[in-house]
Design an enzyme around this catalytic site. Structure first.
Site, short mmCIF file in Angstrom:
data_model
loop_
_atom_site.label_atom_id
_atom_site.label_comp_id
_atom_site.label_asym_id
_atom_site.label_seq_id
_atom_site.Cartn_x
_atom_site.Cartn_y
_atom_site.Cartn_z
N VAL A 124 -36.11 45.65 6.77
CA VAL A 124 -37.53 45.49 6.47
C VAL A 124 -37.67 44.26 5.60
O VAL A 124 -37.03 44.14 4.55
CB VAL A 124 -38.11 46.72 5.74
CG1 VAL A 124 -39.51 46.42 5.25
CG2 VAL A 124 -38.13 47.90 6.67
N ASP A 125 -38.49 43.33 6.09
CA ASP A 125 -38.70 42.06 5.40
C ASP A 125 -40.14 42.07 4.87
O ASP A 125 -40.42 42.57 3.79
CB ASP A 125 -38.43 40.94 6.41
CG ASP A 125 -38.41 39.56 5.79
OD1 ASP A 125 -38.79 39.42 4.63
OD2 ASP A 125 -38.00 38.60 6.47
C1 PRP Z 1 -36.40 42.13 12.75
C2 PRP Z 1 -36.05 43.56 12.39
C3 PRP Z 1 -37.37 44.22 12.24
C4 PRP Z 1 -38.27 43.11 11.76
C5 PRP Z 1 -38.53 43.23 10.29
O1 PRP Z 1 -36.62 42.04 14.12
O2 PRP Z 1 -35.25 44.16 13.37
O3 PRP Z 1 -37.84 44.75 13.46
O4 PRP Z 1 -37.58 41.88 12.01
O5 PRP Z 1 -39.35 42.19 9.83
P1 PRP Z 1 -40.74 42.45 9.10
O6 PRP Z 1 -40.50 43.52 8.07
O7 PRP Z 1 -41.07 41.11 8.49
O8 PRP Z 1 -41.76 42.86 10.12
P2 PRP Z 1 -36.73 40.64 14.89
O9 PRP Z 1 -38.16 40.29 15.09
O10 PRP Z 1 -35.87 39.63 14.19
O11 PRP Z 1 -36.16 41.00 16.30
P3 PRP Z 1 -34.69 41.50 16.74
O12 PRP Z 1 -34.47 42.82 16.07
O13 PRP Z 1 -34.80 41.61 18.21
O14 PRP Z 1 -33.71 40.47 16.27
#
Ligand code: PRP
Length: 181
Positions: free
Chosen positions: A104-105
């Site tokens: 979670v970012d």
């Molecule tokens: C990443 C991770 C989460 C999301 C979190 O996915 O798996 O789904 O980012 O980020 P947030 O809290 O800012 O919304 P990503 O879009 O990198 O895709 P992936 O899992 O296919 O690499």
């Protein structure tokens, strides 16, 4: 000793520490959901595939696994809209559901997904996240969190940079010059 990739700044969470923590998280879930018929585990692709595989193999309660894939274009907008690229195989109304995420970012993805799934009327809906960045995650409450990490670019254990480094067994900080040359 594992030879470290030259693109990595440092290892943040070593392999054995991840494995121990994943076992602990599974043990807690086994305890908390001991009295339900089954738990519907939803891994969010791509990043959660390794965490999901390890976590579910430590579950002793009845459970099923399913996956969703979401687009991430919404992260760069203020709308926070996330698009479903691949949906669940089954309806989840009346089911006990656990969302499994690698990271979670900003919190946008999980917040949006939580609302979508809540609208499908599950019996319960919980969230399980391997790593949470220490920053504003949108005020979203997480039920199970493996690790809190600094706000840096991390790779490994499912996490990627341009689809690379996902299968490293540890979580590492990527050198800044790799993603911001
Ligand atoms: C990443 C991770 C989460 C999301 C979190 O996915 O798996 O789904 O980012 O980020 P947030 O809290 O800012 O919304 P990503 O879009 O990198 O895709 P992936 O899992 O296919 O690499």
């Amino acid at each position: 000793m594992t030879e470290q990739n030259p693109d990595l700044e440092r290892i943040l969470i070593p392999t054995d520490v991840i494995q121990k923590r994943v076992q602990e998280m599974a043990a807690q879930i086994n305890k908390d959901f001991a009295n339900i018929d089954r738990l519907y585990m939803i891994g969010i692709l791509k990043g959660a595939f390794i965490f999901m595989a390890d976590l579910t193999r430590h579950l002793t309660i009845p459970h099923v696994v399913d996956f969703m894939a979401l687009s991430s274009y919404g992260k760069t907008t203020t709308i926070g809209e996330v698009r479903i690229l691949m949906d669940l195989r089954e309806p989840i109304d009346g089911q006990h559901v656990m969302i499994v995420e690698d990271i979670v970012d900003s919190g946008i993805t999980l917040k949006y997904l939580y609302k979508i799934l809540k609208d499908r009327n599950p019996a319960s809906l919980h969230t399980c996240v391997l790593v949470r960045k220490k920053r504003d995650n949108g005020g979203f409450p997480f039920d199970y969190v493996g690790f809190e990490i600094p706000d840096v670019w991390v790779v490994g254990y499912g996490l990627d940079f341009a689809d690379r480094y996902r299968t490293l067994p540890y979580v590492a900080e990527l050198k800044r010059e790799v993603y911001n040359p």
